[in-house]
Design a protein around this motif. Structure first.
Motif, PDB file in Angstrom:
ATOM      1  N   VAL A   1       0.751  -1.183   0.085  1.00 46.91           N
ATOM      2  CA  VAL A   1       0.038  -0.076   0.104  1.00 46.91           C
ATOM      3  C   VAL A   1       0.979   1.295  -0.259  1.00 46.91           C
ATOM      4  O   VAL A   1       0.726   2.317  -0.729  1.00 46.91           O
ATOM      5  N   ALA A   2       2.039   1.291   0.873  1.00 44.51           N
ATOM      6  CA  ALA A   2       2.813   2.240   0.756  1.00 44.51           C
ATOM      7  C   ALA A   2       3.547   2.564  -0.459  1.00 44.51           C
ATOM      8  O   ALA A   2       3.961   3.875  -0.624  1.00 44.51           O
ATOM      9  N   GLN A   3       3.610   1.632  -1.327  1.00 47.08           N
ATOM     10  CA  GLN A   3       4.235   2.119  -2.613  1.00 47.08           C
ATOM     11  C   GLN A   3       3.347   2.084  -3.754  1.00 47.08           C
ATOM     12  O   GLN A   3       3.766   2.179  -5.091  1.00 47.08           O
ATOM     13  N   LEU A   4       2.050   2.327  -3.477  1.00 45.70           N
ATOM     14  CA  LEU A   4       1.146   2.304  -4.741  1.00 45.70           C
ATOM     15  C   LEU A   4       1.271   3.517  -5.421  1.00 45.70           C
ATOM     16  O   LEU A   4       2.012   4.603  -4.850  1.00 45.70           O
ATOM     17  N   ASP A   5       0.993   3.607  -6.566  1.00 46.83           N
ATOM     18  CA  ASP A   5       0.978   4.809  -7.372  1.00 46.83           C
ATOM     19  C   ASP A   5      -0.074   5.821  -6.802  1.00 46.83           C
ATOM     20  O   ASP A   5      -0.999   5.305  -6.439  1.00 46.83           O
ATOM     21  N   PRO A   6       0.229   7.068  -6.649  1.00 46.81           N
ATOM     22  CA  PRO A   6      -0.829   7.972  -5.927  1.00 46.81           C
ATOM     23  C   PRO A   6      -2.054   7.992  -6.721  1.00 46.81           C
ATOM     24  O   PRO A   6      -2.963   8.159  -6.000  1.00 46.81           O
ATOM     25  N   ALA A   7      -2.215   7.787  -8.034  1.00 43.81           N
ATOM     26  CA  ALA A   7      -3.353   7.706  -8.427  1.00 43.81           C
ATOM     27  C   ALA A   7      -4.126   6.539  -8.183  1.00 43.81           C
ATOM     28  O   ALA A   7      -5.435   6.840  -7.803  1.00 43.81           O
ATOM     29  N   ASP A   8      -3.680   5.344  -7.932  1.00 42.05           N
ATOM     30  CA  ASP A   8      -4.284   4.343  -7.532  1.00 42.05           C
ATOM     31  C   ASP A   8      -4.779   4.376  -5.809  1.00 42.05           C
ATOM     32  O   ASP A   8      -5.756   3.942  -5.434  1.00 42.05           O
ATOM     33  N   LEU A   9      -3.819   5.315  -5.142  1.00 43.82           N
ATOM     34  CA  LEU A   9      -4.236   5.415  -3.823  1.00 43.82           C
ATOM     35  C   LEU A   9      -5.412   6.293  -3.613  1.00 43.82           C
ATOM     36  O   LEU A   9      -6.411   6.111  -2.804  1.00 43.82           O
ATOM     37  N   VAL A  10      -5.562   7.282  -4.579  1.00 46.19           N
ATOM     38  CA  VAL A  10      -6.740   7.970  -4.672  1.00 46.19           C
ATOM     39  C   VAL A  10      -7.702   7.499  -5.009  1.00 46.19           C
ATOM     40  O   VAL A  10      -8.974   7.722  -4.576  1.00 46.19           O
ATOM     41  N   ALA A  11      -7.896   6.471  -6.003  1.00 47.07           N
ATOM     42  CA  ALA A  11      -9.087   5.666  -6.481  1.00 47.07           C
ATOM     43  C   ALA A  11      -9.451   4.889  -5.252  1.00 47.07           C
ATOM     44  O   ALA A  11     -10.740   4.723  -4.795  1.00 47.07           O
ATOM     45  N   LEU A  12      -8.567   4.127  -4.649  1.00 45.55           N
ATOM     46  CA  LEU A  12      -8.907   3.299  -3.300  1.00 45.55           C
ATOM     47  C   LEU A  12      -9.539   4.310  -2.178  1.00 45.55           C
ATOM     48  O   LEU A  12     -10.387   3.746  -1.494  1.00 45.55           O
ATOM     49  N   GLY A  13      -8.889   5.441  -2.064  1.00 42.19           N
ATOM     50  CA  GLY A  13      -9.435   6.353  -0.963  1.00 42.19           C
ATOM     51  C   GLY A  13     -10.844   6.759  -1.260  1.00 42.19           C
ATOM     52  O   GLY A  13     -11.856   7.110  -0.357  1.00 42.19           O
ATOM     53  N   GLY A  14     -11.237   6.894  -2.575  1.00 42.19           N
ATOM     54  CA  GLY A  14     -12.585   7.329  -2.992  1.00 42.19           C
ATOM     55  C   GLY A  14     -13.667   6.052  -2.408  1.00 42.19           C
ATOM     56  O   GLY A  14     -14.729   6.399  -2.096  1.00 42.19           O
ATOM     57  N   LYS A  15     -13.025   4.744  -2.518  1.00 38.87           N
ATOM     58  CA  LYS A  15     -13.944   3.671  -2.212  1.00 38.87           C
ATOM     59  C   LYS A  15     -14.206   3.750  -0.666  1.00 38.87           C
ATOM     60  O   LYS A  15     -15.182   3.464  -0.192  1.00 38.87           O
ATOM     61  N   VAL A  16     -12.947   3.851  -0.079  1.00 30.04           N
ATOM     62  CA  VAL A  16     -13.179   4.099   1.512  1.00 30.04           C
ATOM     63  C   VAL A  16     -14.146   5.026   2.104  1.00 30.04           C
ATOM     64  O   VAL A  16     -14.930   5.042   2.900  1.00 30.04           O
ATOM     65  N   THR A  17     -14.212   6.386   1.258  1.00 32.85           N
ATOM     66  CA  THR A  17     -14.898   7.416   1.644  1.00 32.85           C
ATOM     67  C   THR A  17     -16.301   6.990   1.452  1.00 32.85           C
ATOM     68  O   THR A  17     -17.207   7.061   2.148  1.00 32.85           O
ATOM     69  N   GLY A  18     -16.900   6.276   0.367  1.00 33.19           N
ATOM     70  CA  GLY A  18     -18.030   5.592   0.072  1.00 33.19           C
ATOM     71  C   GLY A  18     -18.561   4.606   1.223  1.00 33.19           C
ATOM     72  O   GLY A  18     -19.798   4.783   1.486  1.00 33.19           O
TER      73      GLY A  18
END
Length: 111
Positions: free
Chosen positions: A79-96
């Motif tokens: 997770v710490a090595q994810l591409d920032p764009a992928d982290l943002v996409a996953l963060g959007g799911k978490v917010t949901g």
């Protein structure tokens, strides 16, 4: 050679992702395995222990790095090595996951 390439492309198009799955722009390599999709599950309250909900809603990187290994197949290092764009996409799911259905409806986030 060409037929093999075409069959791979056809197989890739047949992948159907559910609403909690994110296709990674930059796949994660784990040994000989390449992870191209990450499926999240809604966390329960215990999995949110030690985290601040406001920070998760604001996509705080440190909070996401702590939570994501608890709710998906990736470990903390991956997770710490994810591409920032992928982290943002996953963060959007978490917010949901953290918003009530009515709140998402009121905000026009759900059809």
């Amino acid at each position: 050679m060409e037929n093999t390439q075409q069959s791979v492309e056809v197989e890739a198009k047949e992948v159907v992702l559910d609403e909690n799955t994110v296709q990674l722009d930059t796949p994660v390599k784990r040994g000989n395995t390449v992870i191209e999709h990450v499926t999240l599950r809604k966390p329960n309250s215990g999995e949110l222990r030690g985290l601040h909900l406001a920070e998760l809603l604001n996509w705080d990187v440190g909070s996401l790095i702590k939570l994501l290994p608890r709710i998906c197949q990736l470990n903390a290092q991956e997770v710490a090595q994810l591409d920032p764009a992928d982290l943002v996409a996953l963060g959007g799911k978490v917010t949901g996951f953290l918003l009530q259905k009515q709140t998402k409806t009121d905000a026009s986030l759900v059809a």
